[in-house]
Write an enzyme that holds these catalytic residues in place. Structure first.
Site, PDB file in Angstrom:
ATOM      1  N   TYR A 276       0.900  -1.092  -0.122  1.00  0.00           N
ATOM      2  CA  TYR A 276      -0.061   0.038  -0.104  1.00  0.00           C
ATOM      3  C   TYR A 276       0.906   1.105   0.014  1.00  0.00           C
ATOM      4  O   TYR A 276       1.885   1.265   0.830  1.00  0.00           O
ATOM      5  CB  TYR A 276      -0.930   0.024   1.103  1.00  0.00           C
TER       6      TYR A 276
ATOM      7  N   SER B 174      -5.105 -14.179   1.118  1.00  0.00           N
ATOM      8  CA  SER B 174      -6.061 -13.277   0.614  1.00  0.00           C
ATOM      9  C   SER B 174      -6.495 -13.634  -0.877  1.00  0.00           C
ATOM     10  O   SER B 174      -5.459 -13.865  -1.659  1.00  0.00           O
ATOM     11  CB  SER B 174      -5.464 -11.714   0.521  1.00  0.00           C
TER      12      SER B 174
ATOM     13  N   PRO C   1     -16.550  -4.239   1.575  1.00  0.00           N
ATOM     14  CA  PRO C   1     -17.999  -4.797   1.665  1.00  0.00           C
ATOM     15  C   PRO C   1     -18.913  -3.651   1.381  1.00  0.00           C
ATOM     16  O   PRO C   1     -20.074  -3.960   1.072  1.00  0.00           O
ATOM     17  CB  PRO C   1     -17.936  -4.888   3.570  1.00  0.00           C
TER      18      PRO C   1
ATOM     19  N   ALA D 285     -18.540  -2.379  -1.624  1.00  0.00           N
ATOM     20  CA  ALA D 285     -18.026  -2.320  -3.264  1.00  0.00           C
ATOM     21  C   ALA D 285     -17.908  -1.109  -3.506  1.00  0.00           C
ATOM     22  O   ALA D 285     -18.307  -0.313  -4.203  1.00  0.00           O
ATOM     23  CB  ALA D 285     -19.503  -2.689  -3.910  1.00  0.00           C
TER      24      ALA D 285
END
Length: 337
Positions: free
Chosen positions: A55, A153, A208, A210
């Site tokens: 990130y 993940s 969650p 979107a």
């Protein structure tokens, strides 16, 4: 305040809502504002924080460390990840080789100013490294006390089974998977969730809401609001493009009366919906402003009645993505450099 759930088949609890800094820290949001949102998360009862070395090319971990400075370590659950290219992005600066995993944990601990992370995650599956090599490196990291638990993940059901079996042989637990999951993106339900339930692996889900589409702020036939993720190339605009179709946005607007009848805002409804799945341990949320979190955390502990779940299903049935085959396209077939 935020409720807690066990992570996989372990004794480790995390907050039902995790604060994540994927597209905000060191990118969309200035450091001072990012620190304020982390403090707001703490004030709201969130104690679980998710980041990754990739990130903002490692800078997001540093911002999170600064924001958590002075907090009692034992009161926090801190997650990070390894896989994607970082640093100079050389041939060994990516993937899940032993070298990159070891370099990854040492770099993350240094940037986060920690002796250990609670959860160290394989950010994707590495098709170019033997899984045995990857899992042995994770086992060594656990034994060295640099990570307490190991997760992954966006792994497929088959990859989870193989990884879980090797973890058992090597004497540690694979406790979590971090997939994308929302009312609009449900590809994990048919294969990944049943396999995870069988293996004792939880989902810590990202997006969650979107990418913010389920907040209802994007309206059909209208330009995206100024300052929103869809207008900011640094904050995930590419990820949200496929969701900005009129038929999707129209369906989302039809969720508003459902949320109102349930006494919830649209963001609360979206978070509460993913938490109805008992294989979900936590939903990762981000924020660009502290006040956003005060609304989000109210989804923790909410039980949606059967008629509400049915109404959501009916409203989104034509636009939700459910194809389980899409889980096989989440990891690059070749390492990214």
């Amino acid at each position: 305040m935020v409720n807690y759930r066990y992570l996989g088949n372990s004794g480790f609890k995390i907050s039902e809502i995790t604060y994540g800094n994927w597209v905000t820290h060191a990118s969309q949001v200035e450091n001072e504002a990012a620190i304020k949102t982390v403090h707001a998360a703490l004030d709201a009862g969130i104690t679980s924080f998710d980041t990754a070395d990739a990130y903002a090319n490692t800078a997001a971990e540093e911002v999170l460390a600064e924001a958590l400075k002075g907090q009692k370590r034992e009161n926090l659950e801190i997650f990070t990840k390894v896989y994607f290219p970082i640093g100079n992005k050389g041939p060994n600066d990516t993937g899940l080789s032993r070298k990159h995993i070891m370099d990854g944990i040492h770099g993350s601990l240094r940037r986060l100013n920690l002796d250990y992370v609670d959860l160290f995650q394989a950010h994707r599956y590495d098709h170019e490294t033997p899984l045995e090599e990857t899992m042995q490196a994770f086992a060594d990291i656990v034994r060295q006390g640099k990570a307490l638990y190991i997760g992954v993940s966006e792994w497929t059901a088959e990859e989870l089974r193989e990884g879980h079996a090797l973890a058992q042989e090597l004497g540690f637990q694979l406790v979590s998977n971090q997939p994308q999951y929302s009312m609009l993106h449900r590809v994990i339900e048919e294969k990944v969730v049943p396999a995870s339930e069988e293996l004792g692996i939880s989902q810590i889900v990202f997006s969650p809401m979107a990418q913010g589409v389920l907040s209802g702020k994007y309206l059909p036939g209208q330009d995206a609001p100024a300052g929103s993720r869809a207008t900011d190339e640094k904050s995930g605009a590419d990820f949200i493009k496929g969701l900005l179709r009129d038929e999707v946005l129209e369906a989302v607007q039809k969720l508003k009366p459902i949320a109102e009848d349930a006494g919830l805002t649209l963001p609360q409804l979206a978070i509460a919906w993913v938490l109805q799945n008992q294989n979900v341990a936590s939903a990762i949320v981000g924020a660009s402003r502290p006040e956003q979190l005060a609304d989000t955390v109210k989804a923790s502990g909410v039980t949606l009645e059967a008629d509400v779940m049915s109404a959501i299903e009916k409203t989104l049935s034509d636009v939700a993505v459910t194809d389980p085959e899409l889980t096989y396209s989440s990891a690059p077939k070749e390492r990214l450099v």
